[in-house]
Motif scaffolding. Structure first.
Motif, PDB file in Angstrom:
ATOM      1  N   ALA A  94       0.832  -1.210   0.000  1.00 34.81           N
ATOM      2  CA  ALA A  94       0.000   0.000   0.000  1.00 34.81           C
ATOM      3  C   ALA A  94       0.863   1.254   0.000  1.00 34.81           C
ATOM      4  CB  ALA A  94      -0.939  -0.006   1.201  1.00 34.81           C
ATOM      5  N   GLU A  95       1.906   1.264   0.807  1.00 31.94           N
ATOM      6  CA  GLU A  95       2.790   2.427   0.857  1.00 31.94           C
ATOM      7  C   GLU A  95       3.492   2.657  -0.470  1.00 31.94           C
ATOM      8  OE1 GLU A  95       5.671   2.578   3.987  1.00 31.94           O
ATOM      9  OE2 GLU A  95       4.127   2.702   5.533  1.00 31.94           O
ATOM     10  N   GLN A  96       4.079   1.601  -1.028  1.00 27.30           N
ATOM     11  CA  GLN A  96       4.781   1.779  -2.300  1.00 27.30           C
ATOM     12  C   GLN A  96       3.812   2.122  -3.423  1.00 27.30           C
ATOM     13  OE1 GLN A  96       7.685  -1.129  -3.488  1.00 27.30           O
ATOM     14  NE2 GLN A  96       9.052  -0.563  -1.820  1.00 27.30           N
ATOM     15  N   ALA A 104      11.365   5.095  -8.927  1.00 31.27           N
ATOM     16  CA  ALA A 104      11.277   5.031 -10.392  1.00 31.27           C
ATOM     17  C   ALA A 104      10.471   3.831 -10.869  1.00 31.27           C
ATOM     18  CB  ALA A 104      12.676   4.996 -10.994  1.00 31.27           C
ATOM     19  N   ASP A 105      10.500   2.748 -10.114  1.00 39.50           N
ATOM     20  CA  ASP A 105       9.813   1.534 -10.572  1.00 39.50           C
ATOM     21  C   ASP A 105       8.527   1.236  -9.822  1.00 39.50           C
ATOM     22  OD1 ASP A 105      11.024   0.825  -8.189  1.00 39.50           O
ATOM     23  OD2 ASP A 105      11.805  -1.080  -8.920  1.00 39.50           O
ATOM     24  N   GLY A 106       8.026   2.186  -9.038  1.00 40.81           N
ATOM     25  CA  GLY A 106       6.766   1.974  -8.325  1.00 40.81           C
ATOM     26  C   GLY A 106       6.900   0.894  -7.270  1.00 40.81           C
ATOM     27  N   VAL A 107       6.088  -0.135  -7.341  1.00 38.79           N
ATOM     28  CA  VAL A 107       6.137  -1.244  -6.386  1.00 38.79           C
ATOM     29  C   VAL A 107       7.254  -2.194  -6.806  1.00 38.79           C
ATOM     30  CG1 VAL A 107       4.866  -3.198  -5.422  1.00 38.79           C
ATOM     31  CG2 VAL A 107       3.684  -1.023  -5.841  1.00 38.79           C
ATOM     32  N   SER A 108       8.180  -2.435  -5.910  1.00 43.64           N
ATOM     33  CA  SER A 108       9.324  -3.297  -6.229  1.00 43.64           C
ATOM     34  C   SER A 108       8.904  -4.764  -6.355  1.00 43.64           C
ATOM     35  CB  SER A 108      10.407  -3.163  -5.163  1.00 43.64           C
ATOM     36  OG  SER A 108       9.987  -3.783  -3.956  1.00 43.64           O
ATOM     37  N   ASP A 109       9.725  -5.520  -7.041  1.00 45.94           N
ATOM     38  CA  ASP A 109       9.474  -6.962  -7.176  1.00 45.94           C
ATOM     39  C   ASP A 109       9.508  -7.651  -5.814  1.00 45.94           C
ATOM     40  OD1 ASP A 109       9.228  -6.770  -9.940  1.00 45.94           O
ATOM     41  OD2 ASP A 109      11.336  -7.298 -10.311  1.00 45.94           O
ATOM     42  N   GLU A 110      10.369  -7.183  -4.921  1.00 51.62           N
ATOM     43  CA  GLU A 110      10.474  -7.789  -3.593  1.00 51.62           C
ATOM     44  C   GLU A 110       9.194  -7.563  -2.785  1.00 51.62           C
ATOM     45  OE1 GLU A 110      14.303  -7.043  -5.378  1.00 51.62           O
ATOM     46  OE2 GLU A 110      12.776  -5.587  -4.804  1.00 51.62           O
TER      47      GLU A 110
END
Length: 157
Positions: A94-96, A104-110
């Motif tokens: 939710a935060e990301q 730059a990439d919004g929600v990270s893969d992790e």
């Protein structure tokens, strides 16, 4: 504080928000746990500074049985021991998803992988839609300076 616009008196808002709020109702009925939904709504609203949504979702969560301790610690969820791993993953997503301009990439893969470990595809879909929905509602309220404090549990459901 007086609101800049009265959405309830506006024919344009009435027509558009009727459909928009039906999306919110569909999310309430989704398989994402209800208390997780309220925690996510609170966190998104905290990040955005939406007083109306903080008022509403704090009261709704309390009425649904959420403890005052957990409600008080949503803003500091990383340091709090009262949230499950699944809730922590939802709050992080939710935060990301809210702070997309900060990365730059919004929600990270992790972050996505942590959420996917705890929620199935339908729950993840509901989570993503909820984050987007809350960000929109927050903006509607913030732009028009909607006052907070008078919300009654169940008022919009």
């Amino acid at each position: 504080m007086d609101a800049r616009l009265n959405y309830f008196a506006s024919p344009v808002a009435g027509k558009a928000l009727k459909y928009f709020m039906s999306a919110g109702k569909a999310l309430k009925e989704s398989p994402l746990p209800a208390l997780t939904q309220e925690l996510v709504a609170l966190r998104v609203s905290q990040v955005n500074g939406c007083a109306v949504c903080l008022d509403m979702h704090g009261k709704e969560a309390a009425a649904a049985g959420e403890s005052q301790v957990r409600l008080s610690l949503v803003a500091a969820w990383r340091e709090a021991t009262v949230f499950t791993e699944a809730e922590r993953a939802a709050l992080e997503l939710a935060e990301q998803g809210t702070r997309v301009a900060d990365a730059a990439d919004g929600v990270s893969d992790e972050v996505w992988a942590r959420a996917a470990k705890h929620y199935d595809e339908e729950q993840l879909t509901a989570l993503v839609l909820l984050v987007s929905f809350m960000n929109t509602v927050n903006r509607l309220n913030i732009i028009t300076r909607q006052p907070a404090g008078d919300y009654k549990v169940g008022q919009f459901h």
